[in-house]
Design an enzyme around this catalytic site. Structure first.
Site, PDB file in Angstrom:
ATOM      1  N   GLU A   1      -8.288  -5.082   5.818  1.00 45.94           N
ATOM      2  CA  GLU A   1      -8.161  -4.814   4.379  1.00 45.94           C
ATOM      3  C   GLU A   1      -7.015  -5.609   3.766  1.00 45.94           C
ATOM      4  OE1 GLU A   1      -8.501  -0.730   5.827  1.00 45.94           O
ATOM      5  OE2 GLU A   1      -9.255  -0.234   3.833  1.00 45.94           O
TER       6      GLU A   1
ATOM      7  N   ARG B   1      -2.788  -2.144  -3.126  1.00 50.78           N
ATOM      8  CA  ARG B   1      -3.983  -1.333  -2.882  1.00 50.78           C
ATOM      9  C   ARG B   1      -3.946  -0.125  -3.816  1.00 50.78           C
ATOM     10  NH1 ARG B   1      -4.898   3.424   1.250  1.00 50.78           N
ATOM     11  NH2 ARG B   1      -7.098   3.762   0.844  1.00 50.78           N
TER      12      ARG B   1
ATOM     13  N   ARG C   1     -11.234  16.212   8.049  1.00 54.95           N
ATOM     14  CA  ARG C   1     -12.093  16.619   6.928  1.00 54.95           C
ATOM     15  C   ARG C   1     -13.449  17.069   7.441  1.00 54.95           C
ATOM     16  NH1 ARG C   1     -10.857  11.263   4.214  1.00 54.95           N
ATOM     17  NH2 ARG C   1      -8.866  11.572   3.182  1.00 54.95           N
TER      18      ARG C   1
ATOM     19  N   ASN D   1       0.860  -1.175   0.000  1.00 55.00           N
ATOM     20  CA  ASN D   1       0.000   0.000   0.000  1.00 55.00           C
ATOM     21  C   ASN D   1       0.898   1.228   0.000  1.00 55.00           C
ATOM     22  OD1 ASN D   1      -1.786   2.037   0.467  1.00 55.00           O
ATOM     23  ND2 ASN D   1      -2.565   1.235   2.414  1.00 55.00           N
TER      24      ASN D   1
ATOM     25  N   HIS E   1     -13.091   3.144   0.839  1.00 54.15           N
ATOM     26  CA  HIS E   1     -13.081   2.096   1.891  1.00 54.15           C
ATOM     27  C   HIS E   1     -13.746   0.800   1.421  1.00 54.15           C
ATOM     28  CE1 HIS E   1     -13.056   5.602   4.992  1.00 54.15           C
ATOM     29  NE2 HIS E   1     -11.830   5.152   4.860  1.00 54.15           N
TER      30      HIS E   1
END
Ligand code: AMP
Length: 398
Positions: free
Chosen positions: A383, A88, A238, A9, A177
């Site tokens: 993941e 990923r 965010r 990743n 996600h």
């Protein structure tokens, strides 16, 4: 140990790697390279509970990091048993509905998605190229964060702006996600002893980035993130949903540029901006307990927005069999789960305080009261395992 998958990743300044068994899912090694692109980059290895740190002496690129990773794999006697590499990739646009073997054409398609993920996709491509150089004889697979959401219906993924922007520039909602949602929805079905294709679920992935997804019969039918991960929930830094007129307002009144406003909404907002203290939920909970009004407000706003989103996602599923919490906050913060569920009595969701308090630190299980029709579950996401399984299935399974 002949079925090992290397999961990679790559971010703009980091590279996370893991070695997992493609059949059992057992984890053998974790590596994290940080501060890539600078002169003080470092790489941390975790192997059988032991931690090791290596400091690079020169300006370090993804290439250097992958070459060092290869050395680390050799040191631990793992390199010979790696049979494929899973990468990923954040954005697969509308092109990728599932994980795929990386070919030259796939690389071009990932490149075409750069305008949709200008920070992430270039870093993934650097990582893929470096890994292809280091492991030229192994198959490489791309696993996309967006692909799970490609099943959203048009009325959920379109924005109410002139359709030419969709036709010409692919402006639409994509969601993210997805790898986590895929893992967690199957794990929830397994936990309930039901078939995934007969369950209506709302899953909240609450980490530093946070989103909610409606999963109906195993398919994503709506999600809270949009064209970019900025839309939807309040997150660590965010803002989530906001009136887009803020751009003109801050331009007129604060003389801020589009870039400055965008950066403020992505990096200085959310829990951090509201609390004026931290983006970290645990830190905020500690300070909220001591009466810090910014921390209290941030946590309350996070919970309220999340509850509104969870309720709205039941419109997409039509029924609610299970509500599932995952991600760093969802897996560990009993108090945040409690705050959210307090708003959800209307859905028939209630929390059992004792079960809720016990479901932390990697525990999986139900936290609803026994009389609830809706199962409220905590499920740690994985993941990496999902990427390893996809990679194994595409490259090695008979
Ligand atoms: P992630 O991005 O999935 O690693 O999640 C990071 C978020 O999880 C941060 O906001 C952490 O503060 C939060 N988190 C991790 N452990 C806990 C905990 N024990 N209590 C509250 N929040 C936690």
């Amino acid at each position: 140990m002949h079925n090992l998958i290397l999961v990679l990743n790559c971010g703009s300044s980091s590279m996370k790697a893991a070695v997992l068994d493609g059949t059992t899912g057992d984890s053998h090694l974790n590596v994290l390279a940080e501060k890539l692109g600078s002169a003080d980059a470092l790489i941390t290895t975790k192997h059988q509970g032991e931690k090791d740190v290596f400091y690079f002496k020169e300006h370090t690129t993804h290439d250097h990091a992958v070459r060092k990773l290869l050395q680390i794999l050799q040191q631990h006697g793992l390199s010979e048993d790696i049979i494929a590499v899973g990468h990923r990739v954040v954005h697969g646009g509308e092109k990728f509905h599932a994980s795929t073997l990386i070919t030259r054409e796939v690389l071009e398609d990932i490149e075409h998605c750069i305008p949709l993920a200008p920070l992430h996709n270039p870093a993934h491509l650097l990582g893929i190229h470096a890994a292809q150089d280091a492991f030229p004889n192994l198959p490489h697979v791309a696993v996309f964060d967006t692909s799970f959401h490609q099943t959203m219906p048009e009325h959920a993924y379109m924005y109410a702006i002139p359709r030419k922007y969709y036709r010409q520039n692919a402006v639409r909602r994509y969601g993210f996600h997805g790898t986590s949602y895929r893992y967690v929805s199957q794990a929830a079905a397994d936990m309930l002893g039901r078939n995934l294709d007969e369950l209506c679920m709302v899953i909240a992935h609450l980490g530093n980035g946070a989103s909610v997804t409606a999963v109906k019969n195993g398919l994503s039918v709506d999600t809270s993130m949009g064209l970019t991960p900025l839309e939807g929930l309040i997150m660590g830094t965010r803002s989530g949903d906001i009136d887009p007129s803020i751009f003109e307002f801050l331009f007129d009144n604060k003389h801020m540029s589009i870039r400055q406003i965008n950066s403020m909404l992505n990096k200085d907002s959310g829990l951090l901006g509201i609390s004026e203290l931290s983006n970290d939920c645990r830190t905020l909970e500690e300070h909220a307990a001591l009466g810090h009004d910014g921390a209290i407000l941030a946590l309350n706003m996070f919970a309220y927005r999340l509850a509104k989103y969870i309720a709205s996602m039941t419109v997409a599923t039509g029924r609610l069999d299970a509500l599932v919490f995952t991600g760093g906050i969802g897996e560990n913060s009993a108090s945040m789960r409690q705050r959210v569920i307090q708003h959800l009595g209307v859905l028939g969701v209630h929390v059992d305080a004792e079960l809720n308090a016990a479901m932390v630190g990697g525990q999986a299980g139900a936290i609803n009261v026994a009389t609830d029709v809706v199962h409220t579950l905590v499920i740690p996401t994985n993941e990496e395992l999902m990427i390893a399984k996809d990679t194994y299935a595409l490259t090695c399974a008979e």
